[in-house]
Design a protein around this motif. Structure first.
Motif, short mmCIF file in Angstrom:
data_model
loop_
_atom_site.label_atom_id
_atom_site.label_comp_id
_atom_site.label_asym_id
_atom_site.label_seq_id
_atom_site.Cartn_x
_atom_site.Cartn_y
_atom_site.Cartn_z
N PRO A 239 31.59 47.86 41.17
CA PRO A 239 30.88 46.85 40.38
C PRO A 239 31.58 45.50 40.40
CG PRO A 239 30.96 48.94 39.21
CD PRO A 239 31.83 49.10 40.42
N ALA A 240 30.79 44.45 40.58
CA ALA A 240 31.30 43.09 40.56
C ALA A 240 30.16 42.16 40.17
CB ALA A 240 31.85 42.71 41.94
N PRO A 241 30.48 41.10 39.38
CA PRO A 241 31.76 40.82 38.73
C PRO A 241 32.10 41.93 37.72
CG PRO A 241 30.29 38.92 38.65
CD PRO A 241 29.47 40.09 39.07
N LEU A 242 33.38 42.02 37.39
CA LEU A 242 33.88 43.11 36.57
C LEU A 242 34.67 42.57 35.39
CD1 LEU A 242 34.45 46.21 36.30
CD2 LEU A 242 36.44 45.83 37.77
N PHE A 243 34.48 43.21 34.23
CA PHE A 243 35.22 42.84 33.02
C PHE A 243 35.65 44.13 32.35
CE2 PHE A 243 36.13 41.57 28.75
CZ PHE A 243 36.39 40.20 28.75
N ASP A 244 36.95 44.35 32.25
CA ASP A 244 37.50 45.54 31.60
C ASP A 244 38.03 45.14 30.24
OD1 ASP A 244 39.13 47.70 30.72
OD2 ASP A 244 39.42 48.38 32.77
N THR A 245 37.40 45.65 29.17
CA THR A 245 37.80 45.22 27.83
C THR A 245 39.19 45.72 27.43
OG1 THR A 245 36.61 47.11 26.86
CG2 THR A 245 35.43 45.00 27.00
N GLN A 246 39.64 46.83 28.02
CA GLN A 246 40.99 47.29 27.70
C GLN A 246 42.03 46.30 28.23
OE1 GLN A 246 43.02 50.84 29.56
NE2 GLN A 246 42.86 51.60 27.45
N VAL A 247 41.84 45.86 29.47
CA VAL A 247 42.77 44.89 30.05
C VAL A 247 42.64 43.55 29.32
CG1 VAL A 247 43.45 43.68 32.15
CG2 VAL A 247 42.65 46.05 32.28
N ALA A 248 41.41 43.13 29.03
CA ALA A 248 41.21 41.87 28.32
C ALA A 248 41.89 41.90 26.96
CB ALA A 248 39.72 41.59 28.16
N ALA A 249 41.81 43.04 26.28
CA ALA A 249 42.45 43.17 24.97
C ALA A 249 43.97 43.05 25.08
CB ALA A 249 42.07 44.50 24.33
N MET A 250 44.55 43.57 26.16
CA MET A 250 45.99 43.44 26.37
C MET A 250 46.37 41.98 26.60
SD MET A 250 46.53 46.80 28.79
CE MET A 250 48.29 46.67 29.02
N VAL A 251 45.53 41.26 27.34
CA VAL A 251 45.76 39.83 27.58
C VAL A 251 45.63 39.05 26.28
CG1 VAL A 251 44.90 37.78 28.77
CG2 VAL A 251 45.05 39.95 29.99
N CYS A 252 44.77 39.54 25.38
CA CYS A 252 44.53 38.83 24.12
C CYS A 252 45.45 39.29 22.99
CB CYS A 252 43.07 39.00 23.70
SG CYS A 252 41.88 38.16 24.77
#
Length: 385
Positions: free
Chosen positions: A100-113
């Motif tokens: 899948p693309a574009p891709l957004f992983d909320t677990q990784v985004a949460a770590m960045v945030c």
């Protein structure tokens, strides 16, 4: 709770989803008895709160063609939102030859945030969506039909709350100017090599202590045979033989059925038939490798090469920089990374892209004696030298 069981219904929903900016996605699968995961359910949701905006797709229905789903996953105009996407993406790559693309992983985004390391979906739902997730159906056999209403509610919750979580994290990344940081992290998840295990590389996952070159050669051949056998028959590699048995075989190097039968750790089923034959052939191949052509064992990191005091300072620096940036420490650098730096390493993921900006550049300056660390109340600050 709409469940799509025909190709036409799936195609219609995917056509609707393609008109939106994003679609949230999750899967339910089984993997205990197979090498490749068995896809049992796909959950999809688009923006909105109507009953038609979140659906279940039942891939176990005979005659259902998932081509519309694969096409949606490949649609560059629609962001695909997952939480902890790695296993889901492996299934899509294996079953549909699509990532899948574009891709957004909320677990990784949460770590960045700054939500911590490997934050769970339930935590994000509680903190961001102010909701809760019913965990009663978490450990269930998703291959059994019919699905209960409780199972369906549980499955849909994995994509309905995800819409709110995604909107919040996306806005926070934009405010903080960190959208590009997430894109760097998604590059690994988008790489097909992430999900492909080549039999000849399978030995690299083994934990070997101070192995000899010949031991490594035998272990590599055994691991390659096991991986190929597991892949072609779609059985877990541990069902062929476990790691401890593999290492025992690499040490004992059995030459025939009689010697193979003396193994303490090899399961009875592996002492006969194709597996036994494969083991003996793998050992024979490794034994035939000329000494000068043997692989070099991975060199363990010598503890005396690590500047322990510097490693401790790097840990303090990492903690301080992670708190300052509001990013999970492990996303920036691992404990092993810090030991590598303290042993003289000057390159690694910790010093590329946004990680260099947050931590890597200062880590190198600390190693070179160009900065010092000082306490100021409860905070650690960097002092130029």
């Amino acid at each position: 709770m709409p469940t799509l069981t025909t190709t036409d219904a799936l195609a219609a929903f995917c056509a609707r989803a393609a008109a939106h900016d994003y679609v949230t996605v999750d899967t339910e699968f089984l993997r205990e008895r197979t090498y490749y995961a068995k896809l049992c359910l796909v959950q999809l949701a688009v923006p909105g709160d109507g009953p038609e905006d979140a659906v279940l797709v039942d891939p176990l229905v005979e005659g259902l063609d998932l081509s519309p789903l694969w096409a949606l996953m490949a649609d560059e105009g629609v962001t695909k939102v997952f939480h902890a996407a790695r296993q889901d993406l492996e299934i899509f790559w294996t079953d549909g030859s699509v990532i899948p693309a574009p891709l957004f992983d909320t677990q990784v985004a949460a770590m960045v945030c700054g939500f911590g390391e490997q934050v769970g979906y339930e935590t994000l739902v509680r903190k961001i969506a102010k909701g809760s997730v019913d965990k009663s159906s978490r450990f269930t056999d998703w291959s059994r039909r019919p699905l209960s209403d409780a199972q369906k509610r549980y499955a849909l919750a994995d994509v309905t709350h995800l819409r709110v979580v995604y909107d919040s994290l996306r806005e926070q990344l934009a405010r903080n100017g960190r959208t590009a940081w997430l894109e760097e992290e998604m590059a690994v998840l988008r790489d097909p090599a992430t999900y492909e295990v080549q039999p000849e590389d399978a030995w690299k996952r083994l934990k070997m202590r101070n192995p000899t070159p010949r031991f490594v050669a035998v272990a590599a051949e055994l691991a390659a045979f096991r991986e190929h056998h597991a892949q072609t028959r779609n059985v877990p590699r541990s069902r062929v033989f476990k790691d401890d048995a593999l290492l025992e075989l690499a040490s004992n190097k059995p030459k025939d059925d009689a010697e193979l039968g003396k193994s303490r750790l090899l399961l009875r089923e592996a002492r006969k038939g194709d597996v036994a034959k494969g083991i003996l052939e793998a050992v024979a191949r490794a034994e035939a490798v000329p000494k000068e052509s043997l692989p070099k064992p991975p060199r363990p990191k010598a503890r005396d090469q690590i500047n322990a005091a510097l490693a401790d300072l790097l840990r303090v620096l990492l903690k301080a920089k992670a708190e300052e940036a509001g990013v999970a420490q492990k996303l920036i650098a691992t404990a092993s990374d810090l030991d590598d730096i303290a042993a003289g390493a000057r390159d690694g993921d910790w010093n590329r892209g946004w990680r260099a900006e947050v931590f890597g550049a200062d880590a190198l300056r600390l190693c070179e004696g160009r900065i010092a660390l000082a306490c100021e109340g409860h905070k650690v600050r960097i002092v130029p030298l």
